[in-house]
Design an enzyme around this catalytic site. Structure first.
Site, PDB file in Angstrom:
ATOM      1  N   PHE A  16      26.809 -91.286  17.335  1.00 52.62           N
ATOM      2  CA  PHE A  16      28.247 -91.529  17.258  1.00 52.62           C
ATOM      3  C   PHE A  16      28.966 -90.464  16.409  1.00 52.62           C
ATOM      4  O   PHE A  16      30.097 -90.102  16.707  1.00 52.62           O
ATOM      5  CB  PHE A  16      28.523 -92.935  16.726  1.00 52.62           C
ATOM      6  CG  PHE A  16      28.204 -93.986  17.743  1.00 52.62           C
ATOM      7  CD1 PHE A  16      28.912 -94.025  18.936  1.00 52.62           C
ATOM      8  CD2 PHE A  16      27.195 -94.904  17.547  1.00 52.62           C
ATOM      9  CE1 PHE A  16      28.613 -94.969  19.911  1.00 52.62           C
ATOM     10  CE2 PHE A  16      26.891 -95.850  18.515  1.00 52.62           C
ATOM     11  CZ  PHE A  16      27.598 -95.887  19.693  1.00 52.62           C
ATOM     12  N   TYR A  28      23.655 -93.812  14.374  1.00 52.08           N
ATOM     13  CA  TYR A  28      24.718 -93.172  13.594  1.00 52.08           C
ATOM     14  C   TYR A  28      24.930 -91.729  14.058  1.00 52.08           C
ATOM     15  O   TYR A  28      26.048 -91.279  14.280  1.00 52.08           O
ATOM     16  CB  TYR A  28      24.353 -93.153  12.104  1.00 52.08           C
ATOM     17  CG  TYR A  28      24.609 -94.464  11.372  1.00 52.08           C
ATOM     18  CD1 TYR A  28      25.874 -95.048  11.369  1.00 52.08           C
ATOM     19  CD2 TYR A  28      23.599 -95.095  10.657  1.00 52.08           C
ATOM     20  CE1 TYR A  28      26.118 -96.236  10.680  1.00 52.08           C
ATOM     21  CE2 TYR A  28      23.832 -96.280   9.966  1.00 52.08           C
ATOM     22  CZ  TYR A  28      25.100 -96.850   9.979  1.00 52.08           C
ATOM     23  OH  TYR A  28      25.333 -98.006   9.305  1.00 52.08           O
ATOM     24  N   GLU A  48      36.228 -98.439  11.820  1.00 53.16           N
ATOM     25  CA  GLU A  48      35.907 -98.055  13.213  1.00 53.16           C
ATOM     26  C   GLU A  48      34.973 -99.099  13.823  1.00 53.16           C
ATOM     27  O   GLU A  48      33.865 -98.808  14.226  1.00 53.16           O
ATOM     28  CB  GLU A  48      35.292 -96.648  13.289  1.00 53.16           C
ATOM     29  CG  GLU A  48      34.115 -96.410  12.393  1.00 53.16           C
ATOM     30  CD  GLU A  48      33.396 -95.111  12.791  1.00 53.16           C
ATOM     31  OE1 GLU A  48      33.468 -94.703  13.964  1.00 53.16           O
ATOM     32  OE2 GLU A  48      32.730 -94.526  11.933  1.00 53.16           O
ATOM     33  N   MET A  63      32.392-106.219   4.065  1.00 58.16           N
ATOM     34  CA  MET A  63      33.826-106.055   3.785  1.00 58.16           C
ATOM     35  C   MET A  63      34.553-107.389   3.690  1.00 58.16           C
ATOM     36  O   MET A  63      35.602-107.483   3.090  1.00 58.16           O
ATOM     37  CB  MET A  63      34.485-105.188   4.858  1.00 58.16           C
ATOM     38  CG  MET A  63      34.647-105.882   6.204  1.00 58.16           C
ATOM     39  SD  MET A  63      35.355-104.799   7.425  1.00 58.16           S
ATOM     40  CE  MET A  63      33.944-103.822   7.910  1.00 58.16           C
ATOM     41  N   GLU A  73      30.290-100.619   2.568  1.00 54.38           N
ATOM     42  CA  GLU A  73      29.271-100.559   3.621  1.00 54.38           C
ATOM     43  C   GLU A  73      28.241-101.651   3.342  1.00 54.38           C
ATOM     44  O   GLU A  73      27.811-101.837   2.211  1.00 54.38           O
ATOM     45  CB  GLU A  73      28.607 -99.163   3.631  1.00 54.38           C
ATOM     46  CG  GLU A  73      27.450 -99.006   4.588  1.00 54.38           C
ATOM     47  CD  GLU A  73      27.789 -99.386   6.026  1.00 54.38           C
ATOM     48  OE1 GLU A  73      28.748 -98.821   6.589  1.00 54.38           O
ATOM     49  OE2 GLU A  73      27.111-100.285   6.594  1.00 54.38           O
ATOM     50  N   GLU A 131      33.086-105.807  18.884  1.00 52.08           N
ATOM     51  CA  GLU A 131      32.248-105.661  17.696  1.00 52.08           C
ATOM     52  C   GLU A 131      32.872-106.415  16.522  1.00 52.08           C
ATOM     53  O   GLU A 131      32.540-106.191  15.366  1.00 52.08           O
ATOM     54  CB  GLU A 131      31.995-104.181  17.391  1.00 52.08           C
ATOM     55  CG  GLU A 131      31.137-103.531  18.473  1.00 52.08           C
ATOM     56  CD  GLU A 131      30.793-102.073  18.197  1.00 52.08           C
ATOM     57  OE1 GLU A 131      31.127-101.569  17.118  1.00 52.08           O
ATOM     58  OE2 GLU A 131      30.182-101.440  19.080  1.00 52.08           O
TER      59      GLU A 131
END
Lengths: 624, 624
Positions: B308, B305, B417, B402, B373, B426
């Site tokens: 990025f 994390y 993203e 999601m 999330e 992805e």
């Protein structure tokens, strides 16, 4: 004339449409057909995958599996996939419809026939997606139907508006694309349709290199003779026989079920095959891979000795060679006074001793024979022979390696049979170099010269066999290692296409009178491809001069008649090489020698560069 | 002007002949050279292998190892193999002499320098035996010296009797033959000699794809400027900088040891490099292979994390996109009355929430943010942020996938993203298809479109890295499996040659309004090679429209400045494909979708047929 042998010929009747399955099978059986080839999907059921989920439509596209027993499905039916679809269409909808149709049919076909046959007709070389969709996880055999000559080519003879790409007109390229995309999957085989036009001979030979499993004959290539019988042209008959001899393939006859001559077609095919049947003495060995023997390193067993001793020709030629050498060395005037010393190096269970004794007796020359053998198990046999059968002969048995043997006298004739399929691959040069010091200055070695030969070849069946030796934890993994793909093999290569004629590679002369003996070799050979093809590796052969004009050969052009002791050698390439007509093939071959081993290395430098195979003998060292 | 940074440049002084080793090293060091490159064999000692066994001649062909310490041999000396021999001569004696000479020298060189450098000069593309002899079981680095332009080509400009084959004049082909025969051995690297003539740009780019480890500069390519200084032409200077930037290579200067300008050459090279030095922010990642992340299947860790989140550009672009969308959806007149619903799907540790909050604040629009999330570890961070930093904001945190999220209201803006280096890898399509039902009919997705791109490339360094992942019990075995050679990788591809420009592959639009959503894809792309080269696989990129004209891109022609989150994708081919200038490259790419996974398959149909890679995702499935 003797009765034609009852060879088994399996013929399937190809049905364009089908109304009643059981009736059709019965009808075909009555007409002497073993099975029927049917469209898997029933015409009445149109399918539309995009609008409708599979679940609800699934039971409607074809007939139920309950119509026949599993055994009947397997033995009486060849399922044919729809050929009205196009998995390689540029139109996404057409392509997806094709994919879904074929996936559904394949799944049902495997449900019905398990490991049995599924037929798919190929219509062009643009088939990457088709190959992908139809070959993934195959359990049975996918018979890919290909016409021998492209119908468009025939058309083009009288039509000028026909549009087909150059090269793409060759149906072999269709097949080659398909199976290359499918990574030479062993489950994928050819159903070759004989066309009215017959291609050139070399193109036929190329098909003989492919895994042809079935020949498809349409009723319209039958002619009607003067007696109103349906017959095949002489050329078609010959083709039929040739393919059956090479593959023992089965046949699929395309005819209208109402055709009055149905029985006749089946019987005629059987008649042609039976009346042209010739038993291949090597039948059963076809394209089976064996690892080359290393008699120097391993002690041969009794079974192996027996197989080789049975060769109907080899020992007669050895006997003739020894006889001629004896006559040449001892003039008639001295036959009472002069004894020739023969050393048999590598006596085995005595066949060369027997040949030498026969030669002496026939030529009336006196001989003393030293038999050298390193295998203690063979020594048992030799001792028994000498003590019982040959007790009045002048034979001395020496249990040692010929390279360490210290004889009390020098020899007139040194006889050995250390030849492998590639000549020197059982290390005759190394052995004879060690033994030749025991030869008189004018002594002779039998054999006195051996030469190896190579030619590039297409042999997908052999290649696939080697590939499938690779063990994998996960069956789906593709694994290629030097352990198998850089080994050398011995095989009775029947299902292979020879891309060019053999050329000489290495030569060894015995005795070797070079001041410094070096048995390493390096040779570059240049071949040329006449047709588009795939190179899977090289076939190796040898010939050997035993004495003067007495030779043994497994070179295909000079093969000694009846000689059965050697099959060809095969040197694979890691990955098949696609070769175009006219391209040059350049191969390097090395014979490498180290203190304890000998090995071959090879690579190609044209049409493309390959890595060097069997580096340091990593896959296959030959131990000294 | 700031002081040029003290980058490390290593320069070796190439000596044609050598009298006194220690003196020479000292002399070179005084002239600012780190090491010397010397002929391994001493000229005084002629060798004759055929007449004389190695044992007795061995101590005489060169100097003793005791002259220097091991560290000195390793760091101060590059040993050069004899180049007066010909291992590929058609004359057996010449060839054998060559083999023996090089074997002896190699053995001694490895004795001296262990894993260090050994230099070998290549004189033609006829080098199969040379490659075989010099690369077997290499421990150190074999630097293969190749001139950038064939001296014969320069000659041919004014001589008509020069005989060289067409194609063979290209020294890249010499190198390509050598390393292809040596199976792309990672121990074999290029020492590229800059010639007075500089080849075309595209040929230089091709060299940038090769494993260049050293650049060789001869004193005779230096010019003398008006001030009587030795300088390089502008073009040579640029080359120098280009190669140093790509490879961080070292340098070998060929000059007479008595040349008065020795010091100057070394200092000049360092000066040029230092004054043109630009730090690559990605330094350290060059050509390192990574396995693509699967953030949907694996929970990312804090380290990932953080990496990025550090991207200096990405979240600003997201913020701008959200801001513009907010402005478009809520006219100024309604900013007091209308609250926009933003759903951040895949909240991670909150960077998109931060971007949304900033966008709201900058545009003065009211927002309510739902953060979805699935990673429970990230939820901890998000809760903390919401309770502390954002407690006065209207944010609701939902801990779920999601695709299963059931929100109380529909969204104006869906922000995500989920993009990988190849866009959809992805599984953004699968995720957003699931989430888009929560979008208002006129709602927007950020991003709203993504496209993947591919181009064929030569990347021997990457290829060798993948090959060397194969584990083997026997180090000498050559093993190639689908597990590695059909995987996909992410890499900062620096040392690669792009054979042709990228082309678009798959496109996904969000929200996806197709009546039946099908995220499988099939695309055929056609490329063309301008030069002879080797294709090792395909580089993949993506670009994505966030909103209107705000895009992010790693497509090399449109790369978003400063964007650091994505390196290129690499899709390897099982075996390198030799490609000729002008040949067409046709590749098929599939995106396949099954119930629990997504995967890519690919194969080439030109210039030759390849098998299909990653069949059923055997090497690399992307789990849903």
């Amino acid at each position: 004339m003797s009765e034609p042998p009852q060879i088994k010929v399996s013929i399937s009747l190809h049905q364009d449409t089908l109304y009643e399955l059981e009736t059709a099978i019965e009808h075909a059986a009555k007409s002497n057909y073993n099975s029927i080839t049917i469209p898997l999907a029933h015409r009445r059921f149109e399918r539309e995958f995009v609008q409708e989920p599979l679940k609800t439509g699934h039971n409607r596209f074809t007939r139920s599996d309950l119509l026949l027993s599993s055994t009947q499905w397997l033995n009486r039916v060849i399922c044919r996939l729809s050929c009205g679809v196009d998995c390689d269409s540029e139109d996404d909808n057409v392509r997806k419809q094709g994919e879904s149709t074929l996936r559904q049919e394949l799944s049902y076909a495997e449900h019905l026939v398990q490991n049995g046959y599924i037929l798919l007709r190929l219509k062009s070389g643009n088939c990457a997606n088709l190959a992908r969709v139809t070959t993934v996880g195959l359990k049975g055999v996918l018979l890919v139907e290909v016409p021998m000559v492209n119908p468009k080519v025939a058309q083009a003879n009288w039509r000028s508006d026909a549009d087909y790409e150059c090269g793409a007109d060759d149906t072999w390229n269709w097949w080659n694309n398909f199976r290359s995309y499918a990574d030479f999957d062993t489950h994928v085989k050819v159903a070759l349709e004989f066309t009215a036009d017959i291609p050139e001979k070399r193109e036929i030979y190329r098909w003989l290199g492919e895994p042809v499993d079935a020949v498809v004959l349409s009723s319209n290539i039958f002619l009607t003779n003067a007696n109103n019988y349906a017959v095949l042209s002489k050329a078609h008959q010959e083709l039929l026989v040739l393919f059956y001899r090479t593959f023992g393939c089965h046949f699929i006859v395309k005819a209208n079920p109402d055709d009055k001559r149905l029985v006749h077609y089946a019987d005629y095919i059987k008649y042609i095959l039976r009346s042209n049947y010739k038993k291949d003495p090597m039948q059963g060995y076809d394209d089976l891979l064996e690892i080359p023997l290393q008699p120097l390193y391993d002690n041969l067993d009794s079974f192996t000795y027996e197989v080789f001793e049975k060769d109907p020709v080899k020992y007669i030629l050895y006997q003739n060679a020894i006889e001629e050498a004896l006559r040449d060395r001892v003039p008639s005037s001295e036959i009472q006074t002069r004894t020739s010393i023969i050393m048999v190096v590598g006596g085995g269970r005595g066949p060369l001793v027997r040949a030498a004794l026969n030669a002496a007796s026939k030529s009336k020359r006196m001989v003393k024979i030293y038999v050298v053998e390193k295998n203690p198990n063979a020594i048992v046999t030799l001792s028994a022979l000498i003590n019982e059968l040959w007790k009045d002969k002048n034979i001395e048995l020496i249990s040692t390696d010929m390279r360490e043997f210290e004889p009390p006298e020098k020899a007139d004739i040194l006889v050995s049979e250390l030849l492998g399929s590639f000549g020197d691959n059982e290390l005759s040069p190394e052995c004879l170099d060690g033994a030749q010091k025991h030869l008189k200055p004018d002594g002779v070695s039998i054999p006195c010269k051996s030469t190896s030969y190579l030619n590039p070849c297409m042999a997908p069946k052999i290649y696939s066999q080697i590939r499938s030796m690779e063990k994998s934890l996960h069956a789906k993994d593709r694994i290629v290692t030097s352990r198998y793909m850089e080994g050398t093999y011995v095989a009775y290569l029947k299902n292979a296409y020879h891309i060019d004629n053999p050329q000489a590679v290495f030569e060894f002369v015995h005795p070797n009178l070079d001041p410094i003996i070096d048995n390493s070799r390096y040779k570059t050979l240049r071949f040329k491809a006449q047709l588009d093809c795939v190179m899977h590796g090289f076939c190796g052969y040898f010939d050997s001069v035993l004495y003067k004009d007495i030779t043994i050969s497994i070179h295909p052009f000079t093969h000694t008649k009846g000689l059965a002791s050697w099959f060809s050698m095969f040197f694979p390439l890691t990955e098949p090489v696609q070769v175009r007509a006219g391209e040059e093939i350049v191969v390097n071959f090395w014979r490498c020698v180290a203190s304890h081993k000998v090995w071959y290395e090879w690579n190609i430098t044209a049409p493309r560069q390959s890595h060097i195979h069997n580096v340091q003998g990593r896959a296959q060292p030959i131990w000294k």
